[in-house]
Design a protein around this motif. Structure first.
Motif, mmCIF file in Angstrom:
data_model
loop_
_atom_site.group_PDB
_atom_site.id
_atom_site.type_symbol
_atom_site.label_atom_id
_atom_site.label_comp_id
_atom_site.label_asym_id
_atom_site.label_seq_id
_atom_site.Cartn_x
_atom_site.Cartn_y
_atom_site.Cartn_z
ATOM 1 N N LEU A 213 0.825 -1.207 0.000
ATOM 2 C CA LEU A 213 0.000 0.000 0.000
ATOM 3 C C LEU A 213 0.859 1.257 0.000
ATOM 4 N N ASP A 214 1.928 1.249 0.783
ATOM 5 C CA ASP A 214 2.814 2.412 0.838
ATOM 6 C C ASP A 214 3.441 2.680 -0.532
ATOM 7 N N GLU A 215 3.853 1.638 -1.228
ATOM 8 C CA GLU A 215 4.442 1.810 -2.560
ATOM 9 C C GLU A 215 3.404 2.316 -3.560
ATOM 10 N N LEU A 216 2.175 1.816 -3.484
ATOM 11 C CA LEU A 216 1.124 2.288 -4.385
ATOM 12 C C LEU A 216 0.789 3.752 -4.131
ATOM 13 N N VAL A 217 0.743 4.141 -2.877
ATOM 14 C CA VAL A 217 0.481 5.544 -2.541
ATOM 15 C C VAL A 217 1.624 6.419 -3.036
ATOM 16 N N THR A 218 2.862 5.950 -2.891
ATOM 17 C CA THR A 218 4.024 6.705 -3.368
ATOM 18 C C THR A 218 3.935 6.930 -4.874
ATOM 19 N N ILE A 219 3.548 5.911 -5.615
ATOM 20 C CA ILE A 219 3.401 6.043 -7.070
ATOM 21 C C ILE A 219 2.331 7.073 -7.403
ATOM 22 N N ALA A 220 1.186 6.992 -6.734
ATOM 23 C CA ALA A 220 0.091 7.931 -7.003
ATOM 24 C C ALA A 220 0.504 9.364 -6.705
ATOM 25 N N ILE A 221 1.181 9.575 -5.589
ATOM 26 C CA ILE A 221 1.616 10.929 -5.221
ATOM 27 C C ILE A 221 2.658 11.444 -6.196
ATOM 28 N N THR A 222 3.585 10.599 -6.601
ATOM 29 C CA THR A 222 4.626 10.988 -7.555
ATOM 30 C C THR A 222 4.007 11.386 -8.892
ATOM 31 N N GLU A 223 3.034 10.601 -9.365
ATOM 32 C CA GLU A 223 2.369 10.928 -10.629
ATOM 33 C C GLU A 223 1.614 12.252 -10.516
ATOM 34 N N ARG A 224 0.940 12.475 -9.391
ATOM 35 C CA ARG A 224 0.205 13.729 -9.183
ATOM 36 C C ARG A 224 1.162 14.904 -9.176
ATOM 37 N N ASP A 225 2.284 14.769 -8.471
ATOM 38 C CA ASP A 225 3.261 15.856 -8.415
ATOM 39 C C ASP A 225 3.856 16.147 -9.789
ATOM 40 N N ALA A 226 4.152 15.102 -10.551
ATOM 41 C CA ALA A 226 4.703 15.295 -11.899
ATOM 42 C C ALA A 226 3.690 16.006 -12.783
ATOM 43 N N PHE A 227 2.435 15.606 -12.708
ATOM 44 C CA PHE A 227 1.401 16.262 -13.497
ATOM 45 C C PHE A 227 1.301 17.740 -13.124
ATOM 46 N N ALA A 228 1.327 18.019 -11.827
ATOM 47 C CA ALA A 228 1.224 19.415 -11.370
ATOM 48 C C ALA A 228 2.400 20.248 -11.879
ATOM 49 N N ARG A 229 3.611 19.664 -11.867
ATOM 50 C CA ARG A 229 4.792 20.393 -12.364
ATOM 51 C C ARG A 229 4.657 20.662 -13.859
ATOM 52 N N PHE A 230 4.275 19.658 -14.635
ATOM 53 C CA PHE A 230 4.129 19.848 -16.075
ATOM 54 C C PHE A 230 3.001 20.815 -16.386
ATOM 55 N N GLN A 231 1.916 20.755 -15.620
ATOM 56 C CA GLN A 231 0.811 21.679 -15.833
ATOM 57 C C GLN A 231 1.259 23.111 -15.566
ATOM 58 N N ALA A 232 2.032 23.319 -14.512
ATOM 59 C CA ALA A 232 2.540 24.658 -14.197
ATOM 60 C C ALA A 232 3.451 25.160 -15.317
ATOM 61 N N ARG A 233 4.294 24.276 -15.848
ATOM 62 C CA ARG A 233 5.174 24.675 -16.951
ATOM 63 C C ARG A 233 4.366 25.012 -18.193
ATOM 64 N N ALA A 234 3.344 24.222 -18.459
ATOM 65 C CA ALA A 234 2.500 24.480 -19.632
ATOM 66 C C ALA A 234 1.781 25.819 -19.494
ATOM 67 N N ASN A 235 1.342 26.136 -18.296
ATOM 68 C CA ASN A 235 0.638 27.402 -18.074
ATOM 69 C C ASN A 235 1.551 28.612 -18.261
ATOM 70 N N ARG A 236 2.857 28.428 -18.055
ATOM 71 C CA ARG A 236 3.817 29.521 -18.230
ATOM 72 C C ARG A 236 4.291 29.635 -19.680
ATOM 73 N N GLY A 237 4.011 28.602 -20.473
ATOM 74 C CA GLY A 237 4.538 28.543 -21.830
ATOM 75 C C GLY A 237 3.826 29.448 -22.808
ATOM 76 N N ASP A 238 4.425 29.554 -23.971
ATOM 77 C CA ASP A 238 3.882 30.360 -25.064
ATOM 78 C C ASP A 238 3.488 29.399 -26.186
ATOM 79 N N ALA A 239 2.200 29.113 -26.300
ATOM 80 C CA ALA A 239 1.715 28.122 -27.255
ATOM 81 C C ALA A 239 2.060 28.497 -28.696
ATOM 82 N N GLU A 240 1.923 29.748 -29.037
ATOM 83 C CA GLU A 240 2.213 30.181 -30.414
ATOM 84 C C GLU A 240 3.681 29.946 -30.749
#
Length: 70
Positions: free
Chosen positions: A31-58
């Protein structure tokens, strides 16, 4: 260290126990390993989302187009 109570069905508990046994781990460790995976994936998504929000799509599209022409 914190303690969390997790309630589930008997069927899921049996499957989780079997999974832990197959991996030679405790149910707690699985269970601890599964929770670690879920938290890591959530954190990675949040980091990429923040980078995407700062980016210039054009600008990004122009870079892609210029590379596609080469």
């Amino acid at each position: 260290m914190a303690t969390i109570t997790y309630r589930t069905t008997d069927e899921k508990k049996e499957k989780l126990t079997a999974l832990a046994s197959e991996q030679h781990l405790s149910v707690n460790k699985v269970l601890d390993e599964l929770v670690t995976i879920a938290i890591t994936e959530r954190d990675a998504f949040a980091r990429f989302q923040a980078r995407a929000n700062r980016g210039d799509a054009e600008n990004a599209l122009n870079v892609l187009k210029s590379k596609a022409l080469n």
